[in-house]
Design a protein around this motif. Structure first.
Motif, PDB file in Angstrom:
ATOM      1  N   GLY A 189      23.653 -61.220 -21.826  1.00  0.00           N
ATOM      2  CA  GLY A 189      24.201 -60.550 -23.187  1.00  0.00           C
ATOM      3  C   GLY A 189      25.099 -59.309 -22.878  1.00  0.00           C
ATOM      4  O   GLY A 189      26.274 -59.119 -23.252  1.00  0.00           O
ATOM      5  N   TYR A 190      24.535 -58.566 -21.619  1.00  0.00           N
ATOM      6  CA  TYR A 190      25.416 -57.502 -21.114  1.00  0.00           C
ATOM      7  C   TYR A 190      26.818 -58.005 -20.518  1.00  0.00           C
ATOM      8  O   TYR A 190      27.881 -57.471 -20.740  1.00  0.00           O
ATOM      9  CB  TYR A 190      24.878 -56.927 -20.046  1.00  0.00           C
ATOM     10  N   VAL A 191      26.795 -59.184 -19.809  1.00  0.00           N
ATOM     11  CA  VAL A 191      27.987 -59.735 -19.407  1.00  0.00           C
ATOM     12  C   VAL A 191      29.072 -60.143 -20.628  1.00  0.00           C
ATOM     13  O   VAL A 191      30.232 -59.783 -20.372  1.00  0.00           O
ATOM     14  CB  VAL A 191      27.747 -61.004 -18.494  1.00  0.00           C
ATOM     15  N   ALA A 192      28.531 -60.829 -21.455  1.00  0.00           N
ATOM     16  CA  ALA A 192      29.080 -61.245 -23.006  1.00  0.00           C
ATOM     17  C   ALA A 192      29.726 -59.649 -23.366  1.00  0.00           C
ATOM     18  O   ALA A 192      30.922 -59.895 -23.861  1.00  0.00           O
ATOM     19  CB  ALA A 192      28.540 -61.976 -23.781  1.00  0.00           C
ATOM     20  N   GLY A 193      28.749 -58.829 -23.579  1.00  0.00           N
ATOM     21  CA  GLY A 193      29.480 -57.586 -24.240  1.00  0.00           C
ATOM     22  C   GLY A 193      30.530 -57.051 -23.365  1.00  0.00           C
ATOM     23  O   GLY A 193      31.173 -56.521 -24.043  1.00  0.00           O
ATOM     24  N   ALA A 194      30.357 -56.885 -22.104  1.00  0.00           N
ATOM     25  CA  ALA A 194      31.314 -56.355 -21.263  1.00  0.00           C
ATOM     26  C   ALA A 194      32.763 -57.213 -21.407  1.00  0.00           C
ATOM     27  O   ALA A 194      33.945 -56.390 -21.408  1.00  0.00           O
ATOM     28  CB  ALA A 194      30.855 -56.118 -19.648  1.00  0.00           C
ATOM     29  N   ALA A 195      32.677 -58.587 -21.198  1.00  0.00           N
ATOM     30  CA  ALA A 195      33.823 -59.405 -21.635  1.00  0.00           C
ATOM     31  C   ALA A 195      34.472 -59.266 -22.778  1.00  0.00           C
ATOM     32  O   ALA A 195      35.796 -59.463 -22.920  1.00  0.00           O
ATOM     33  CB  ALA A 195      33.277 -60.668 -21.413  1.00  0.00           C
ATOM     34  N   PHE A 196      33.662 -58.730 -23.959  1.00  0.00           N
ATOM     35  CA  PHE A 196      34.350 -58.551 -25.160  1.00  0.00           C
ATOM     36  C   PHE A 196      34.878 -56.937 -25.029  1.00  0.00           C
ATOM     37  O   PHE A 196      35.845 -56.835 -25.485  1.00  0.00           O
ATOM     38  CB  PHE A 196      33.382 -58.677 -26.281  1.00  0.00           C
ATOM     39  N   TRP A 197      34.095 -55.873 -24.752  1.00  0.00           N
ATOM     40  CA  TRP A 197      34.616 -54.795 -24.910  1.00  0.00           C
ATOM     41  C   TRP A 197      35.505 -54.313 -24.081  1.00  0.00           C
ATOM     42  O   TRP A 197      36.461 -53.417 -24.672  1.00  0.00           O
ATOM     43  CB  TRP A 197      33.268 -53.619 -24.770  1.00  0.00           C
ATOM     44  N   LEU A 198      35.647 -54.648 -22.904  1.00  0.00           N
ATOM     45  CA  LEU A 198      36.716 -54.140 -22.073  1.00  0.00           C
ATOM     46  C   LEU A 198      38.322 -54.338 -22.488  1.00  0.00           C
ATOM     47  O   LEU A 198      39.039 -53.530 -22.731  1.00  0.00           O
ATOM     48  CB  LEU A 198      36.272 -54.687 -20.686  1.00  0.00           C
ATOM     49  N   PRO A 199      38.518 -55.643 -22.991  1.00  0.00           N
ATOM     50  CA  PRO A 199      39.611 -55.798 -23.644  1.00  0.00           C
ATOM     51  C   PRO A 199      39.890 -55.571 -24.867  1.00  0.00           C
ATOM     52  O   PRO A 199      40.861 -55.024 -25.353  1.00  0.00           O
ATOM     53  CB  PRO A 199      39.878 -57.337 -23.342  1.00  0.00           C
ATOM     54  N   ALA A 200      38.758 -55.344 -25.554  1.00  0.00           N
ATOM     55  CA  ALA A 200      38.931 -55.164 -27.113  1.00  0.00           C
ATOM     56  C   ALA A 200      39.326 -53.563 -27.425  1.00  0.00           C
ATOM     57  O   ALA A 200      40.027 -53.252 -28.503  1.00  0.00           O
ATOM     58  CB  ALA A 200      37.688 -55.447 -27.833  1.00  0.00           C
ATOM     59  N   ILE A 201      38.663 -52.651 -26.438  1.00  0.00           N
ATOM     60  CA  ILE A 201      39.067 -51.220 -26.712  1.00  0.00           C
ATOM     61  C   ILE A 201      39.825 -50.720 -25.549  1.00  0.00           C
ATOM     62  O   ILE A 201      39.347 -49.609 -25.155  1.00  0.00           O
ATOM     63  CB  ILE A 201      37.676 -50.623 -26.978  1.00  0.00           C
ATOM     64  N   SER A 202      40.497 -51.348 -24.840  1.00  0.00           N
ATOM     65  CA  SER A 202      41.332 -51.044 -23.775  1.00  0.00           C
ATOM     66  C   SER A 202      42.183 -49.642 -24.033  1.00  0.00           C
ATOM     67  O   SER A 202      42.560 -48.843 -23.236  1.00  0.00           O
ATOM     68  CB  SER A 202      42.201 -51.940 -22.918  1.00  0.00           C
ATOM     69  N   TRP A 203      42.381 -49.798 -25.424  1.00  0.00           N
ATOM     70  CA  TRP A 203      43.180 -48.427 -26.039  1.00  0.00           C
ATOM     71  C   TRP A 203      42.549 -47.126 -25.783  1.00  0.00           C
ATOM     72  O   TRP A 203      43.111 -45.908 -25.760  1.00  0.00           O
ATOM     73  CB  TRP A 203      43.671 -48.727 -27.385  1.00  0.00           C
ATOM     74  N   ALA A 204      41.071 -47.195 -25.446  1.00  0.00           N
ATOM     75  CA  ALA A 204      40.583 -45.953 -25.285  1.00  0.00           C
ATOM     76  C   ALA A 204      40.773 -45.313 -23.905  1.00  0.00           C
ATOM     77  O   ALA A 204      40.663 -44.004 -24.025  1.00  0.00           O
ATOM     78  CB  ALA A 204      39.010 -46.375 -25.325  1.00  0.00           C
ATOM     79  N   GLY A 205      41.565 -45.817 -23.035  1.00  0.00           N
ATOM     80  CA  GLY A 205      42.108 -45.240 -21.884  1.00  0.00           C
ATOM     81  C   GLY A 205      43.465 -44.840 -21.957  1.00  0.00           C
ATOM     82  O   GLY A 205      44.079 -44.555 -20.886  1.00  0.00           O
ATOM     83  N   ARG A 206      43.912 -45.161 -23.027  1.00  0.00           N
ATOM     84  CA  ARG A 206      45.812 -44.948 -23.233  1.00  0.00           C
ATOM     85  C   ARG A 206      46.235 -43.675 -22.735  1.00  0.00           C
ATOM     86  O   ARG A 206      47.161 -43.570 -21.862  1.00  0.00           O
ATOM     87  CB  ARG A 206      46.142 -44.805 -24.749  1.00  0.00           C
ATOM     88  N   TYR A 207      45.398 -42.621 -22.818  1.00  0.00           N
ATOM     89  CA  TYR A 207      45.773 -41.095 -22.179  1.00  0.00           C
ATOM     90  C   TYR A 207      44.786 -40.510 -21.277  1.00  0.00           C
ATOM     91  O   TYR A 207      45.208 -39.873 -20.231  1.00  0.00           O
ATOM     92  CB  TYR A 207      46.146 -40.179 -23.520  1.00  0.00           C
ATOM     93  N   LEU A 208      43.428 -40.683 -21.403  1.00  0.00           N
ATOM     94  CA  LEU A 208      42.539 -40.075 -20.654  1.00  0.00           C
ATOM     95  C   LEU A 208      42.127 -40.644 -19.453  1.00  0.00           C
ATOM     96  O   LEU A 208      41.511 -40.586 -18.774  1.00  0.00           O
ATOM     97  CB  LEU A 208      41.185 -39.752 -21.436  1.00  0.00           C
ATOM     98  N   GLY A 209      42.686 -41.978 -19.308  1.00  0.00           N
ATOM     99  CA  GLY A 209      42.515 -42.711 -18.066  1.00  0.00           C
ATOM    100  C   GLY A 209      41.333 -43.748 -18.314  1.00  0.00           C
ATOM    101  O   GLY A 209      40.794 -44.087 -19.363  1.00  0.00           O
ATOM    102  N   PRO A 210      40.948 -44.395 -17.249  1.00  0.00           N
ATOM    103  CA  PRO A 210      39.801 -45.584 -17.284  1.00  0.00           C
ATOM    104  C   PRO A 210      38.536 -44.978 -17.485  1.00  0.00           C
ATOM    105  O   PRO A 210      37.917 -45.844 -17.948  1.00  0.00           O
ATOM    106  CB  PRO A 210      40.286 -46.226 -15.834  1.00  0.00           C
ATOM    107  N   VAL A 211      38.246 -43.795 -17.113  1.00  0.00           N
ATOM    108  CA  VAL A 211      36.944 -43.442 -17.160  1.00  0.00           C
ATOM    109  C   VAL A 211      36.118 -43.513 -18.603  1.00  0.00           C
ATOM    110  O   VAL A 211      35.107 -43.890 -18.805  1.00  0.00           O
ATOM    111  CB  VAL A 211      36.646 -41.906 -16.614  1.00  0.00           C
ATOM    112  N   PRO A 212      36.993 -42.982 -19.556  1.00  0.00           N
ATOM    113  CA  PRO A 212      36.243 -43.058 -20.985  1.00  0.00           C
ATOM    114  C   PRO A 212      36.554 -44.362 -21.578  1.00  0.00           C
ATOM    115  O   PRO A 212      35.373 -44.701 -22.313  1.00  0.00           O
ATOM    116  CB  PRO A 212      37.248 -42.140 -21.909  1.00  0.00           C
ATOM    117  N   TRP A 213      37.476 -45.248 -21.276  1.00  0.00           N
ATOM    118  CA  TRP A 213      37.326 -46.634 -21.682  1.00  0.00           C
ATOM    119  C   TRP A 213      36.220 -47.316 -20.967  1.00  0.00           C
ATOM    120  O   TRP A 213      35.524 -48.203 -21.595  1.00  0.00           O
ATOM    121  CB  TRP A 213      38.694 -47.224 -21.169  1.00  0.00           C
TER     122      TRP A 213
END
Length: 560
Positions: free
Chosen positions: A105-129
């Motif tokens: 389940g964690y692998v499936a969740g990471a595979a979803f969330w990482l591309p789905a909210i990639s916008w979260a690192g638009r300005y603050l970089g990869p750490v918040p994303w």
């Protein structure tokens, strides 16, 4: 004379250590029960149809499921991929032991969330994303464990074919729905992004949001997918089954047809209001370093003061920048718009109380000045305020230091009277909150004004994802919705979810639209919370009721 008891000790290689017991008698005696259901187990005595897949198969299924799920959201917004995505994730979790189900389940969740909210690192970089994506993936892990146990425990207690085809999927769908509710509520009021229901804003189930709300749409989608899986796995193994592939396909098709046959809720409208919604495309981002008054000037310039018959002007979140009651230059700009257009304006600004408390405020300004206001009730954690700042400042002092001001949640009603109508106000992420959506409908809102500032996510999918959330809220409440952003995407959506007006993103312009006024009540605004509670709590209680609370006794003797 009673038959003598013969002690049996398991040994390696299937050879008895003593007693000469043949393997046919020795089978299953003195051994630990298998951790997974096998296909050779007789039908009716266990969940053989829901056997756990080996890791080499389950792992890629989990990854593929997460990636397909991400593609069902904008962009590209291929809503139909949510169905195979769910099938892959359910198959990966099915019948697994708790620890393996959690990792899958964690692998499936990471595979979803990482591309789905990639916008979260638009300005603050990869750490918040990365932090947000990997934290939210933990909820997928929790849900995967519950679903894996349901396929083992519930299927064992209720072995009938009919239950496994129609009843067990309801438990699975209820558990998934409950997991989405929980992740959208905790911690810090949760993160309600990424629900299955939110991926269906353009799909055939969209109209169901008026009946059961967004989480109810999630339940319907998961239930349909789980039923189709059960038809594929259970029916072919049922004793004396006469159903064949065409019949199974027809049964699945009938289920979907029944759901689609539910008519759209008959939305009631009474009249309309002409709204000018202004997208200023100014430098409204947190890191745009705009000069004071620059965003305000762009909003004024983009307003069409020559538009005819306008009843109401709407500006986006924080477009007026400062409180016009204490900043005369802002008041003068608003007065010029109100005078030229001949209509009141609903705008947004950052306000400060006499005690120094900051609010993200939406207010009504008329020829007589300030009339009423709503303070945003759903400030974004780590975006508009830092919860437990003392703690997170120690973890990431440079990032937390960028957020110098904390907004306080408001307490005022989110329905304002303006231009003779009652307008529901949603400031940015307010639109994802189920409770605030219901408050608008119950407060008598005839139209929803969704004011937002997406400038910090320029060039990403965030503004499109938020727009589709707004579309579902329009259907759910039976109200037209004006989604107006500083930079886009800005659209006017009618109560059926249809776009009736739009302007290009990243363009300084306005749209003048006759917006229908809603007057009816949808079932979702009355009972969607109860629907979520019933299906989620019911599924959890069913799972707990079927749990093997008493440890099984292992037999160490056999009577030949």
């Amino acid at each position: 004379m009673p038959a003598p008891e013969i002690a049996v000790r398991p040994s390696r290689g299937g050879v008895p250590s003593r007693g000469g017991i043949p393997s046919s008698v020795r089978s299953g005696v003195g051994r630990r029960p298998s951790s997974r259901w096998t296909a050779s187990r007789p039908v009716g005595t266990g969940a053989s149809e829901f056997a756990a897949l080996p890791l080499r198969t389950a792992f890629p299924l989990a990854v593929v499921g997460g990636l397909l799920f991400a593609l069902s959201f904008p962009s590209p917004g291929w809503w139909f991929l949510a169905y195979p995505a769910m099938a892959c994730m359910l198959l990966a979790a099915m019948g697994q032991r708790a620890r393996r189900a959690a990792w899958l389940g964690y692998v499936a969740g990471a595979a979803f969330w990482l591309p789905a909210i990639s916008w979260a690192g638009r300005y603050l970089g990869p750490v918040p994303w990365l932090a947000l994506a990997l934290f939210e993936a933990a909820y997928f892990a929790l849900g995967s464990v519950a679903i894996a146990l349901a396929y083992r425990w519930v299927a064992r207690v209720f072995p009938s074919t009919a239950w496994r085809v129609w009843g067990l999927p309801a438990v699975v769908a209820g558990l998934w729905t409950g997991r989405e509710w929980f992740s959208g509520s905790w911690p810090y009021e949760g993160f309600a992004w990424g629900r299955i229901g939110l991926s269906q804003s353009q799909g055939p189930f969209t109209h169901l949001a008026a009946y059961v709300g967004v989480l109810g749409v999630t339940f319907v989608v998961v239930y349909c997918v789980a039923v189709v899986l059960s038809l594929a796995l259970v029916v072919p193994r049922a004793p004396g089954a006469v159903l064949r592939l065409p019949v199974r396909i027809a049964t699945a098709g009938l289920l979907v047809a029944v759901v689609l046959a539910v008519p759209a809720w008959p939305t009631r409208v009474d009249g309309s209001i002409r709204v000018e919604a202004v997208q200023g495309n100014g430098p409204a981002g947190y890191f745009d370093r705009a000069q004071p008054g620059e965003v305000l000037a762009d909003q004024v310039a983009a307003t069409d003061v020559d538009a005819k018959g306008v009843d109401l002007v709407v500006w986006p979140e924080a477009a007026a920048e400062a409180d016009p009651r204490v900043q005369p230059v802002v008041a003068q700009a608003l007065d010029s718009v109100v005078s030229s257009v001949g209509a009141p304006i609903v705008a947004g600004a950052i306000t400060r109380t006499s005690t120094g408390v900051l609010h993200n405020t939406s207010f009504v300004w008329t020829a007589d000045g300030w009339q009423s206001s709503y303070d945003k009730k759903r400030p974004v954690p780590f975006g508009e305020y830092v919860p437990d700042r003392w703690f997170f400042s120690k973890l990431a002092p440079s990032l937390i230091g960028l957020l110098q001001r904390d907004y306080t949640p408001g307490t005022k009603p989110n329905v304002l009277s303006v231009a003779g109508v009652r307008a529901g106000i949603a400031v940015c992420f307010d639109i994802v909150d189920d409770g605030l959506t219901n408050d608008m409908a119950r407060g008598g809102a005839q139209v929803i004004l969704a004011q937002t500032n997406n400038a910090d996510f320029s060039g990403t999918d965030e503004n499109l994802q938020q727009l589709e959330i707004a579309r579902l809220r329009a259907v759910e409440t039976g109200r037209s919705l004006v989604n107006i952003s500083t930079v886009g995407a800005s659209q006017v959506i009618d109560p059926t979810g249809r776009t009736i007006d739009r302007v290009p993103a990243y363009t300084a312009t306005s749209m003048v639209t006759d917006v229908p006024l809603g007057t009816g009540t949808t079932p979702a605004t009355v009972a969607s919370g109860s629907v979520t509670l019933v299906v989620s709590l019911g599924a959890l209680l069913a799972l707990l009721a079927c749990a093997p609370w008493s440890p099984r006794r292992r037999s160490t003797t056999v009577r030949p």
